[in-house]
Design a protein around this motif. Structure first.
Motif: not given
Ligand code: 6R9
Length: 646
Positions: A288, A407, A432, A434, A453
């Motif tokens: 990542t 995401g 995430m 992680e 969320m």
């Molecule tokens: C699964 C994934 C992580 C980062 C995370 C945040 C953002 C992911 C979100 C979201 C708002 C949601 N994020 N899901 N922000 N609402 N439902 O995305 O993993 O690519 O590691 O990203 O994405 O900022 O910290 P990754």
């Protein structure tokens, strides 16, 4: 004349006190305040009005269960939770929270045999238990149209594992996947994990440096790729890379150290044994991007399966007979964890759609396969939304029962579009790379507050901490944190213990780097990455709420918002906007959009600068890269760009 307030009778009112007398004067005063406040309603209020009278007034109205309407009579999102499905999972959220993780483990054969392997549980188990003929993959790319049973998938995965073993690859070795999505990618992924090796999925669009960085960092022993992508693997600079396996190549195409996948598979056996491993043995290595510096290799272990299984049940709502489609690429954790493992662990088939994004193709895929559970990302939903409400009407989407998004934050406008165009609530869920799999989510059975969320996955304790590690109360903005130690938590950053430790600055907590707050009902609201929060004239503004307002404007397809240093205001808000087709980037339009935010959100949230762009910089998983916008704006180095789209 523009404010009405009355007792709320919906599901959110259940435990609230009866409506108090609200005198005319008080209502009117509240009215003036609320004009400003209503616009931000779906983002909560405690945070926006930290002080005195204003907050009390608003709190009072809200705490006694009044609904708040603006002059046009439109109900604000604050109390406008969209009810859950009566047949959805998790009707009793509190009871579910008492179900231990070990309870989940009982689904797996290793609970009885003591022999662990996630690939076995995802695929072999179904064959051994008599479900071998059930479909595991439904693949379509416009030319190939194939259904793979669990048996066929198991046999090929076993064969591929055998082939790897013959090349001297085994336990703990890193093997990368650098190829387009399709059945062969799935076979290779499973084959690697089945022999106890560690799979490292990459986006096929990565260019040479991105590939090199990841393979070198992890000391990869082999990579599975295609002849078209092979030139991007700088073998001469990767001394540890022993083998390149080429899917779709003849034996004669292979040079020294290269192998044709087809040839390898011909010589390999399906009865090659599963490598039994420890629950804590690594299986996935997902890179990542860090905001600066080099990408981080997030290590996940076989025990992640417990988490994925739970997500399949409670988040994805999977049931026998479901057809599941997650549009994410396996180069992104969503594509492996939620995209393949969660459904397979439940014996549910996955749709894999080859080729590039194209609006018609997506609706067509839902119709063709009768997709029941659909998982995508806000960027894709926004693109579908920009294509208009007429397009989905041309397709039969009635099979859809459950729709999810992850995401990025899901803009309320996109949520409303989902209700209209897909006939479904879109269930936002937060997690995430992680965290391994979903952490916070909207459940089928629970009301959704658009823009939120949702609530933590049962078994997950989420909280908002201040910068000193103290847990904050409702409606206070802070660091989104998770109580450390859930089964799917990353176990390491490859070769970088220092980096890993940085996620745990306070005893017992994993710190996400996202800023958020939790409301009284236990719903979490995302604000931005901690670094993204804008401070303008002393007001803290989350870029997401401005972006969400912007995409409500009919001309705006997508928006990215940043804070730009300003000598007077500290920061001003600058918006980068891509327009929908048919709109010209004029000065008048800029002004109109500014007024739209000023009137619809707040004067201080109005972007003082707007720049139109054909495209916004996005990651391959669809996230708008605000840090890149900011770096461009300030003429600073952009940091690691390997995950950025073309
Ligand atoms: C699964 C994934 C992580 C980062 C995370 C945040 C953002 C992911 C979100 C979201 C708002 C949601 N994020 N899901 N922000 N609402 N439902 O995305 O993993 O690519 O590691 O990203 O994405 O900022 O910290 P990754």
């Amino acid at each position: 004349a523009w404010l009405f307030a009355w007792k709320e009778t919906g599901p959110m009112a259940r435990d609230r006190k009866p409506l108090k007398e609200t005198g005319g004067g008080k209502t009117k005063r509240a009215g003036t305040v609320l004009e400003h406040f209503c616009c931000q309603a779906n983002r909560g209020f405690g945070r926006i009005f930290s002080g005195g009278v204003v907050k009390c007034l608003v709190m009072e109205l809200f705490s006694i269960g009044v609904k708040i309407y603006r002059n046009e009579g439109r109900q604000m999102d604050l109390t406008n939770a969209v009810p859950g499905r009566p047949d959805g999972q998790l009707q009793d959220y509190e009871a579910a929270r008492r179900v231990s993780w070990e309870e989940e483990a009982k689904q797996f054969t290793w609970w009885k045999t003591g022999r662990v392997n996630a690939a076995f549980e995802a695929v072999d188990r179904h064959v051994e238990q008599g479900r071998g003929d059930a479909p595991a993959i439904l693949y379509y790319d416009g030319v190939r149209d194939e259904t793979w049973s669990f048996r066929r998938l198991r046999d090929d995965a076993a064969r591929f594992g055998d082939a790897l073993r013959r090349l001297g690859i085994g336990r703990g070795d890193r093997v990368f996947l650098f190829m387009p999505k399709g059945p062969e990618l799935a076979v290779a992924l499973l084959g690697i994990i089945r022999i106890g090796a560690v799979a490292g999925p990459l986006f096929e669009a990565f260019m040479e440096t991105a590939v090199q960085d990841r393979l070198a960092d992890s000391g990869a022993a082999a990579v599975v790729t295609t002849p078209a992508l092979r030139p991007r693997i700088p073998r001469e600079r990767l001394p540890e890379l022993r083998h390149v396996i080429l899917v779709g190549a003849e034996a004669s195409d292979a040079e020294a150290g290269e192998w044709s996948y087809t040839e390898l598979m011909k010589e390999a056996f399906t009865d090659s044994p599963v490598e039994w491993v420890d629950r804590e043995a690594p299986m996935l290595l997902h890179y990542t991007s860090g905001s600066t510096g080099k990408p981080k290799g997030v290590v996940h272990v076989h025990n992640l399966m417990i988490h994925q299984y739970r997500v399949g049940r409670w988040v994805l709502d999977l049931r026998p007979g479901d057809i599941y489609w997650c549009t994410a690429d396996p180069g992104w954790i969503t594509g492996t964890s939620a995209g393949l493992f969660a459904p397979w662990l439940h014996g549910v088939p996955v749709v894999i759609r080859g080729g590039r994004f194209q609006q018609e193709g997506w609706y067509e895929t839902v119709e063709k396969f009768g997709v029941t559970v659909w998982f995508s990302a806000p960027t894709a939903f926004r693109m579908l939304m920009a294509a208009g409400d007429e397009l989905p009407k041309r397709y039969n989407l009635s099979s859809l029962r459950h729709v999810l998004s992850a995401g990025e934050p899901l803009n309320p406008e996109v949520f409303r579009w989902g209700l209209r165009a897909l006939g479904n609530r879109i269930h936002d869920n937060w997690w995430m790379t992680e965290t391994g799999c979903t952490m916070i989510t909207n459940y089928p059975a629970l009301p959704i507050k658009p823009g939120s969320m949702g609530r933590p996955l049962p078994g997950i304790e989420a909280a908002i901490l201040n910068d000193q590690g103290r847990v904050l109360g409702p409606n206070q903005l802070g660091n989104l944190a998770i109580r450390a130690g859930w089964p799917g938590m990353m176990r390491a950053i490859w070769n970088n213990e220092e980096k890993y430790k940085q996620y745990f600055p306070f005893e017992g907590w994993y710190i996400s780097g996202d800023s958020a707050y939790r409301d009284e009902d236990g719903y979490f609201w995302f604000q931005g990455r901690v670094d993204d929060v804008i401070n303008t004239s002393g007001e803290r503004v989350g870029p997401f709420e401005v972006e969400s307002k912007l995409v409500e404007h009919p001309a705006v397809a997508e928006a990215g918002v940043i804070g730009k240093p300003d000598p007077v205001r500290g920061e001003i808000i600058k918006a980068f906007i891509s327009l929908r087709q048919g709109y010209a980037p004029t000065e008048e339009l800029k002004e109109e959009i500014q007024q739209f935010v000023r009137n619809g959100l707040a004067a201080h949230a109005m972007p003082r600068e707007i720049e139109f762009r054909d495209k916004l910089p996005k990651t391959r998983s669809g996230k708008i890269m605000r840090r890149v916008l900011k770096a461009w704006e300030l003429g600073l180095p952009t940091g690691d760009l390997s995950t950025m789209e073309d």
